[in-house]
Design a protein around this motif. Sequence first.
Motif, PDB file in Angstrom:
ATOM      1  N   ASN A 228       0.832  -1.202   0.000  1.00  7.22           N
ATOM      2  CA  ASN A 228       0.000   0.000   0.000  1.00  7.22           C
ATOM      3  C   ASN A 228       0.870   1.257   0.000  1.00  7.22           C
ATOM      4  O   ASN A 228       2.097   1.175   0.048  1.00  7.22           O
ATOM      5  CB  ASN A 228      -1.007  -0.019   1.161  1.00  7.22           C
ATOM      6  N   THR A 229       0.223   2.413  -0.054  1.00  7.47           N
ATOM      7  CA  THR A 229       0.972   3.663  -0.213  1.00  7.47           C
ATOM      8  C   THR A 229       1.925   3.920   0.954  1.00  7.47           C
ATOM      9  O   THR A 229       3.020   4.454   0.752  1.00  7.47           O
ATOM     10  CB  THR A 229       0.006   4.861  -0.342  1.00  7.47           C
ATOM     11  N   THR A 230       1.522   3.548   2.154  1.00  9.67           N
ATOM     12  CA  THR A 230       2.412   3.721   3.305  1.00  9.67           C
ATOM     13  C   THR A 230       3.642   2.840   3.179  1.00  9.67           C
ATOM     14  O   THR A 230       4.776   3.284   3.410  1.00  9.67           O
ATOM     15  CB  THR A 230       1.678   3.398   4.616  1.00  9.67           C
ATOM     16  N   MET A 231       3.436   1.582   2.800  1.00  5.49           N
ATOM     17  CA  MET A 231       4.551   0.663   2.640  1.00  5.49           C
ATOM     18  C   MET A 231       5.511   1.156   1.566  1.00  5.49           C
ATOM     19  O   MET A 231       6.736   1.156   1.751  1.00  5.49           O
ATOM     20  CB  MET A 231       4.029  -0.733   2.301  1.00  5.49           C
ATOM     21  N   GLU A 232       4.957   1.598   0.443  1.00  2.29           N
ATOM     22  CA  GLU A 232       5.795   2.050  -0.667  1.00  2.29           C
ATOM     23  C   GLU A 232       6.545   3.330  -0.309  1.00  2.29           C
ATOM     24  O   GLU A 232       7.757   3.446  -0.551  1.00  2.29           O
ATOM     25  CB  GLU A 232       4.939   2.261  -1.913  1.00  2.29           C
TER      26      GLU A 232
ATOM     27  N   VAL B   7       7.792  11.405   3.019  1.00  2.66           N
ATOM     28  CA  VAL B   7       8.341  12.549   3.749  1.00  2.66           C
ATOM     29  C   VAL B   7       8.379  12.269   5.249  1.00  2.66           C
ATOM     30  O   VAL B   7       9.371  12.563   5.932  1.00  2.66           O
ATOM     31  CB  VAL B   7       7.520  13.817   3.450  1.00  2.66           C
ATOM     32  N   SER B   8       7.320  11.688   5.774  1.00  2.00           N
ATOM     33  CA  SER B   8       7.257  11.404   7.205  1.00  2.00           C
ATOM     34  C   SER B   8       8.359  10.443   7.639  1.00  2.00           C
ATOM     35  O   SER B   8       9.056  10.681   8.640  1.00  2.00           O
ATOM     36  CB  SER B   8       5.883  10.825   7.555  1.00  2.00           C
ATOM     37  N   LYS B   9       8.524   9.366   6.874  1.00  2.00           N
ATOM     38  CA  LYS B   9       9.551   8.377   7.227  1.00  2.00           C
ATOM     39  C   LYS B   9      10.951   8.950   7.029  1.00  2.00           C
ATOM     40  O   LYS B   9      11.858   8.707   7.849  1.00  2.00           O
ATOM     41  CB  LYS B   9       9.371   7.116   6.380  1.00  2.00           C
ATOM     42  N   LEU B  10      11.160   9.718   5.962  1.00  2.00           N
ATOM     43  CA  LEU B  10      12.479  10.296   5.697  1.00  2.00           C
ATOM     44  C   LEU B  10      12.873  11.256   6.821  1.00  2.00           C
ATOM     45  O   LEU B  10      14.024  11.253   7.281  1.00  2.00           O
ATOM     46  CB  LEU B  10      12.480  11.015   4.352  1.00  2.00           C
ATOM     47  N   ARG B  11      11.925  12.066   7.275  1.00  2.00           N
ATOM     48  CA  ARG B  11      12.214  12.996   8.364  1.00  2.00           C
ATOM     49  C   ARG B  11      12.513  12.259   9.674  1.00  2.00           C
ATOM     50  O   ARG B  11      13.318  12.701  10.483  1.00  2.00           O
ATOM     51  CB  ARG B  11      11.045  13.957   8.547  1.00  2.00           C
ATOM     52  N   GLN B  12      11.835  11.132   9.861  1.00  2.00           N
ATOM     53  CA  GLN B  12      12.096  10.330  11.055  1.00  2.00           C
ATOM     54  C   GLN B  12      13.516   9.777  11.034  1.00  2.00           C
ATOM     55  O   GLN B  12      14.225   9.805  12.049  1.00  2.00           O
ATOM     56  CB  GLN B  12      11.093   9.182  11.141  1.00  2.00           C
TER      57      GLN B  12
ATOM     58  N   ASN C 142      10.655   3.519   0.168  1.00  2.00           N
ATOM     59  CA  ASN C 142      11.467   4.441  -0.626  1.00  2.00           C
ATOM     60  C   ASN C 142      12.248   5.403   0.271  1.00  2.00           C
ATOM     61  O   ASN C 142      13.374   5.792  -0.048  1.00  2.00           O
ATOM     62  CB  ASN C 142      10.568   5.221  -1.583  1.00  2.00           C
ATOM     63  N   ALA C 143      11.653   5.787   1.399  1.00  2.00           N
ATOM     64  CA  ALA C 143      12.342   6.680   2.326  1.00  2.00           C
ATOM     65  C   ALA C 143      13.537   5.987   2.977  1.00  2.00           C
ATOM     66  O   ALA C 143      14.582   6.612   3.206  1.00  2.00           O
ATOM     67  CB  ALA C 143      11.372   7.157   3.401  1.00  2.00           C
ATOM     68  N   ILE C 144      13.395   4.698   3.271  1.00  2.00           N
ATOM     69  CA  ILE C 144      14.525   3.945   3.835  1.00  2.00           C
ATOM     70  C   ILE C 144      15.695   3.949   2.864  1.00  2.00           C
ATOM     71  O   ILE C 144      16.857   4.149   3.252  1.00  2.00           O
ATOM     72  CB  ILE C 144      14.081   2.512   4.179  1.00  2.00           C
TER      73      ILE C 144
END
Length: 422
Positions: A169-173, A207-212, A177-179
């Motif tokens: 899903n969009t969250t997983m994708e 963006v959320s995961k990348l910032r984390q 990609n952020a990882i």
Amino acid sequence: MHLGLKGPITALLVVLIVAACQPAASSPTTPASGGPGPSASAATGSGEPIKTALITDSAGSTSLFGVANINGARMAVDELNAAGGVLSRPVELIVRDSKSKPDIGVQLTRDAILGDKVSVIFGPVSSAVAAAMTEVAKENKTPIFFHTSNTQRLTTELFHKYAFMVGPNTTMEGRGNAIAAAALPYKKWAVIAPDYEFGHLQSEAFVSKLRQLRPDVEIVTEQFPKLGEKEFTPVITSVLAGNPEAVYSANFAGDLITFTKQAAPLGFFDKVFFTSLYETDALQALGAEAPEGVRGYSRAPFFAIESPTIDGFVKSYLDRYGVYPSDWAIMAYDAVKLWAAGVEKAGSLDADALVSALEGYQFDSIRGTVTIRPVDHQAGVSVYSGTVKQDPEVGFATWTDIKIIPGADVWLSEDEVKAQQP
């Protein structure tokens, strides 16, 4: 994973020919266009046919994905029928084009369930269409399998027990990609995504995961062109004006192809690091114009998959259609086979029995063995990324430096899912 098979490099022409051959509504006895293969009428099963429907978006900027959906689903149905059908009955596949419009998707879903009396729905491409279709499936207690549209809301706030998600899903994708992006040295990022549900949700997750992972990252601009945009020059110049070091894009299919061709003469790929959904269909269509060195991501790239069945599947698909299978063909094929496996396990077409059979089920997909998580019916599938590079072995660009992020590393926790479900 390479087979040493020489596919045609004029893939865009082939794909467009295949698309042109698709009827708006094809009967189950219509052979899959693009190559030979048994039709549903050749099934060895007996009894009343089991009717199924694929409602996808096979026109406009999403046609690359929609045509691949049709080809993958038809191949799966033909294989099921050649092996005796499902519950010893032949399977019919009805195909409809929702034209990326939610209202059309709703009407076609209702017609398929109430008029054609189908046992299951597959599709579509657009997340906005899927969000509308799933409500009809819920009302009528009809199983619906999403293999291309992937808004997270289908597994959370719009979730119902008859819905299943075969792709990430969009969250997983976005998180996957952020990882991959967090390992890069860039601090100033820009975002480009289509202005509808998929584009916004996936870019938000990225963006959320990348910032984390990288608190030092700055998002200098976010651009949301309309789906099907024909002129990306204003978007490109606006992004470059923000002086980013790297750009994350959720553009796909025809939009990504158009963007790539318009960005290259402006020196865009020389000025910034770029990552986008450079999957098999886009790479085949771009041919020699695929920009080497950009980062691609995808959901089921045949050249990155290692599984017991991938080689045979790729060869069969290439022999039948004359092009390599894209993610969208693989995932549609998997969706049909998952449904069939669930029905056989349940021993019945009853929707509730199918749900019980598939919750927690370990499915031998083209991508390997994946589990259907009971809480949200999300398949535990991986997110793939790699560096685009021309590949003489297959005749178009694929990837090097491939990274695979397991689904269990990026999906919402069960507590997060439950908190968002109705």
